[in-house]
Design a protein around this motif. Structure first.
Motif, PDB file in Angstrom:
ATOM      1  N   ILE A 136       0.837  -1.211   0.000  1.00 14.27           N
ATOM      2  CA  ILE A 136       0.000   0.000   0.000  1.00 14.27           C
ATOM      3  C   ILE A 136       0.865   1.252   0.000  1.00 14.27           C
ATOM      4  O   ILE A 136       0.617   2.200  -0.761  1.00 14.27           O
ATOM      5  N   LEU A 137       1.906   1.270   0.833  1.00 20.59           N
ATOM      6  CA  LEU A 137       2.785   2.443   0.902  1.00 20.59           C
ATOM      7  C   LEU A 137       3.537   2.660  -0.399  1.00 20.59           C
ATOM      8  O   LEU A 137       3.736   3.802  -0.834  1.00 20.59           O
ATOM      9  N   VAL A 138       3.965   1.567  -1.048  1.00 25.54           N
ATOM     10  CA  VAL A 138       4.650   1.702  -2.337  1.00 25.54           C
ATOM     11  C   VAL A 138       3.701   2.278  -3.382  1.00 25.54           C
ATOM     12  O   VAL A 138       4.070   3.158  -4.180  1.00 25.54           O
ATOM     13  N   GLY A 139       2.449   1.807  -3.378  1.00 22.90           N
ATOM     14  CA  GLY A 139       1.469   2.332  -4.319  1.00 22.90           C
ATOM     15  C   GLY A 139       1.186   3.815  -4.120  1.00 22.90           C
ATOM     16  O   GLY A 139       0.938   4.547  -5.080  1.00 22.90           O
ATOM     17  N   ILE A 140       1.240   4.279  -2.867  1.00 28.27           N
ATOM     18  CA  ILE A 140       1.043   5.706  -2.583  1.00 28.27           C
ATOM     19  C   ILE A 140       2.303   6.503  -2.898  1.00 28.27           C
ATOM     20  O   ILE A 140       2.238   7.648  -3.371  1.00 28.27           O
ATOM     21  N   ALA A 141       3.474   5.888  -2.663  1.00 30.03           N
ATOM     22  CA  ALA A 141       4.742   6.612  -2.821  1.00 30.03           C
ATOM     23  C   ALA A 141       5.020   6.983  -4.271  1.00 30.03           C
ATOM     24  O   ALA A 141       5.559   8.065  -4.553  1.00 30.03           O
ATOM     25  N   ILE A 142       4.647   6.125  -5.212  1.00 29.76           N
ATOM     26  CA  ILE A 142       4.993   6.389  -6.620  1.00 29.76           C
ATOM     27  C   ILE A 142       4.370   7.692  -7.119  1.00 29.76           C
ATOM     28  O   ILE A 142       5.081   8.593  -7.593  1.00 29.76           O
ATOM     29  N   PRO A 143       3.050   7.888  -7.020  1.00 27.47           N
ATOM     30  CA  PRO A 143       2.514   9.188  -7.461  1.00 27.47           C
ATOM     31  C   PRO A 143       2.924  10.342  -6.559  1.00 27.47           C
ATOM     32  O   PRO A 143       3.017  11.492  -7.027  1.00 27.47           O
ATOM     33  N   SER A 144       3.186  10.063  -5.268  1.00 29.53           N
ATOM     34  CA  SER A 144       3.598  11.136  -4.357  1.00 29.53           C
ATOM     35  C   SER A 144       4.960  11.698  -4.758  1.00 29.53           C
ATOM     36  O   SER A 144       5.156  12.918  -4.801  1.00 29.53           O
ATOM     37  N   ILE A 145       5.897  10.816  -5.052  1.00 25.04           N
ATOM     38  CA  ILE A 145       7.230  11.265  -5.477  1.00 25.04           C
ATOM     39  C   ILE A 145       7.140  12.014  -6.800  1.00 25.04           C
ATOM     40  O   ILE A 145       7.824  13.027  -7.020  1.00 25.04           O
ATOM     41  N   ASP A 146       6.286  11.529  -7.698  1.00 24.12           N
ATOM     42  CA  ASP A 146       6.099  12.217  -8.981  1.00 24.12           C
ATOM     43  C   ASP A 146       5.546  13.623  -8.764  1.00 24.12           C
ATOM     44  O   ASP A 146       5.975  14.583  -9.414  1.00 24.12           O
ATOM     45  N   LEU A 147       4.586  13.752  -7.824  1.00 26.41           N
ATOM     46  CA  LEU A 147       4.011  15.071  -7.520  1.00 26.41           C
ATOM     47  C   LEU A 147       5.072  16.009  -6.943  1.00 26.41           C
ATOM     48  O   LEU A 147       5.159  17.179  -7.340  1.00 26.41           O
ATOM     49  N   ILE A 148       5.900  15.506  -6.037  1.00 28.26           N
ATOM     50  CA  ILE A 148       6.955  16.342  -5.445  1.00 28.26           C
ATOM     51  C   ILE A 148       7.933  16.795  -6.523  1.00 28.26           C
ATOM     52  O   ILE A 148       8.346  17.965  -6.568  1.00 28.26           O
ATOM     53  N   ALA A 149       8.317  15.867  -7.409  1.00 24.71           N
ATOM     54  CA  ALA A 149       9.268  16.211  -8.468  1.00 24.71           C
ATOM     55  C   ALA A 149       8.702  17.286  -9.394  1.00 24.71           C
ATOM     56  O   ALA A 149       9.409  18.222  -9.795  1.00 24.71           O
ATOM     57  N   LYS A 150       7.411  17.190  -9.712  1.00 27.01           N
ATOM     58  CA  LYS A 150       6.803  18.187 -10.593  1.00 27.01           C
ATOM     59  C   LYS A 150       6.682  19.544  -9.904  1.00 27.01           C
ATOM     60  O   LYS A 150       6.805  20.585 -10.546  1.00 27.01           O
ATOM     61  N   GLN A 151       6.448  19.540  -8.592  1.00 28.50           N
ATOM     62  CA  GLN A 151       6.321  20.807  -7.870  1.00 28.50           C
ATOM     63  C   GLN A 151       7.614  21.600  -7.867  1.00 28.50           C
ATOM     64  O   GLN A 151       7.589  22.824  -7.858  1.00 28.50           O
ATOM     65  N   TYR A 152       8.745  20.906  -7.860  1.00 34.59           N
ATOM     66  CA  TYR A 152      10.025  21.597  -7.747  1.00 34.59           C
ATOM     67  C   TYR A 152      10.848  21.507  -9.034  1.00 34.59           C
ATOM     68  O   TYR A 152      12.061  21.667  -9.014  1.00 34.59           O
ATOM     69  N   LYS A 153      10.159  21.271 -10.139  1.00 30.84           N
ATOM     70  CA  LYS A 153      10.836  21.320 -11.429  1.00 30.84           C
ATOM     71  C   LYS A 153      11.201  22.765 -11.738  1.00 30.84           C
ATOM     72  O   LYS A 153      10.376  23.675 -11.595  1.00 30.84           O
ATOM     73  N   PRO A 154      12.452  23.030 -12.157  1.00 32.11           N
ATOM     74  CA  PRO A 154      12.870  24.426 -12.399  1.00 32.11           C
ATOM     75  C   PRO A 154      12.035  25.087 -13.494  1.00 32.11           C
ATOM     76  O   PRO A 154      11.513  24.434 -14.392  1.00 32.11           O
TER      77      PRO A 154
END
Length: 346
Positions: A136-154
């Protein structure tokens, strides 16, 4: 004879001076004709009337539950994660744990089960309750990490840069790409209540005012549909630049500049507040962000002294440049006057 020569010399001098004045007048007239068409559009473009906010859009509502409607790509992605992934998973887990507790209470109480079981462990159950939460945590982590990466894209190269500085207790917005002017933003005073900011009008005194405690005298204005390089810092203590409907929250730390991309999809007025406890008037430093089409944003820029369209020279400098180029070299250096004097001496 001498008087005749003297009269002739005076005539030559007068003629030379008249010629120089005529040339200067012609140059001035030509410059005025060239500068007038350029100055007229600039003056016409430099007009701005604040936008009236839409009730319920970009602001909190009475009795509201959940996250505000989002008007940025990142916000829409984050809202999708919240509504489609996180909330259903949390509800399912909560209901499952509650069902287990009820089952244990009913099935294994002393009255229903007078002889307690002596089972020490169950390998299958232990494996399941270890691996299932991990999955369950892995399934949540994948889109969460993607969201964080997009938020801090230069921000992309050439993006408009705006700097927001938190102060006790107001915001200042600087526009380095538009002539480096600065806008000071204070919360409007509340009618019938103690004055919060001296010299600032009351909320509701203009037709475009939004909610009390959120409207300001000078909004942060941005172009709509463009990625903006937002720089956030603070002048005294830690502040936080937060606009919920744009999925924006970035701390302003003294001596440090934090960066994030801001992109507003639709024109409108979006409200937020400082979200870091910063002193006695922490609750009185709101954020009002107005997103305008590019042509209206440019018109707003030109209403400020020294304001210029992205990367271009201010209007005053642009008007002065043709004048300097149009001036004859002789007039600038005084060579024409020297020639006239020499002719008179002859």
């Amino acid at each position: 004879m001498k008087s005749g020569r003297f009269a002739s010399c005076v005539g030559h001098v007068a003629k030379a001076l008249g010629l120089s004045l005529a040339i200067a007048a012609a140059s001035a007239a030509a410059w005025a004709q060239e500068a007038a068409p350029a100055a007229a559009p600039a003056a016409a473009a430099g007009s701005y009337t604040p936008m009236k906010p839409t009730p319920g859009i970009g602001m909190p509502v009475d009795g509201g539950l959940g996250i505000q409607t989002q008007f940025s790509k990142i916000g829409e992605y984050g809202l999708w994660m919240h509504d489609v992934i996180l909330m259903p998973v949390m509800v399912i887990i909560s209901v499952f744990v509650l069902a287990l507790l009820l089952w244990v209470i009913v099935r294994y109480n002393k009255r229903a089960n007078p002889v307690a079981s002596k089972t020490s462990h169950n390998t299958l159950i232990e494996v399941v309750w270890t691996l299932l939460p991990v999955l369950i945590l892995v399934g949540i982590a994948i889109p969460s990490i993607d969201l964080i990466a997009k938020q801090y894209k230069p921000a992309p190269k050439g993006a408009l840069t705006i700097k927001a500085t938190g102060n006790q207790w107001f915001w200042t917005y600087s526009y380095p790409d538009n002539g480096d002017f600065e806008v000071v933003s204070n919360m409007l005073n509340l009618p019938g209540q103690p004055v919060v900011n001296n010299g600032v009008r009351d909320v509701g005194s203009k037709p475009w005012d939004g909610p009390s405690h959120l409207e300001v005298d000078n909004r942060m204005v941005v172009p709509v549909g463009e990625p903006i390089r937002l720089l956030v810092t603070a002048a005294d203590v830690i502040h936080s630049f937060a606009v919920p409907s744009l999925w924006m929250k970035l701390d302003g730390v003294p001596g440090r500049i934090n960066e994030k991309v801001l992109l507003v999809e639709k024109p409108g007025v979006y409200y937020g507040q400082c979200s870091e406890l910063c002193g006695a008037k922490h609750g009185y430093m709101p954020i009002a962000l107005e997103a305008l089409p590019r042509d209206k944003f440019n018109a707003w820029v030109l209403t400020h002294p020294g304001g210029a369209i992205d990367g271009q020279k201010p209007a005053a400098q642009a008007a002065a440049a043709p004048a300097a180029e149009a001036a004859p070299v002789g007039e600038a250096t005084g060579e024409g006057q020297g020639d006239a004097t020499a002719a008179a001496a002859e």
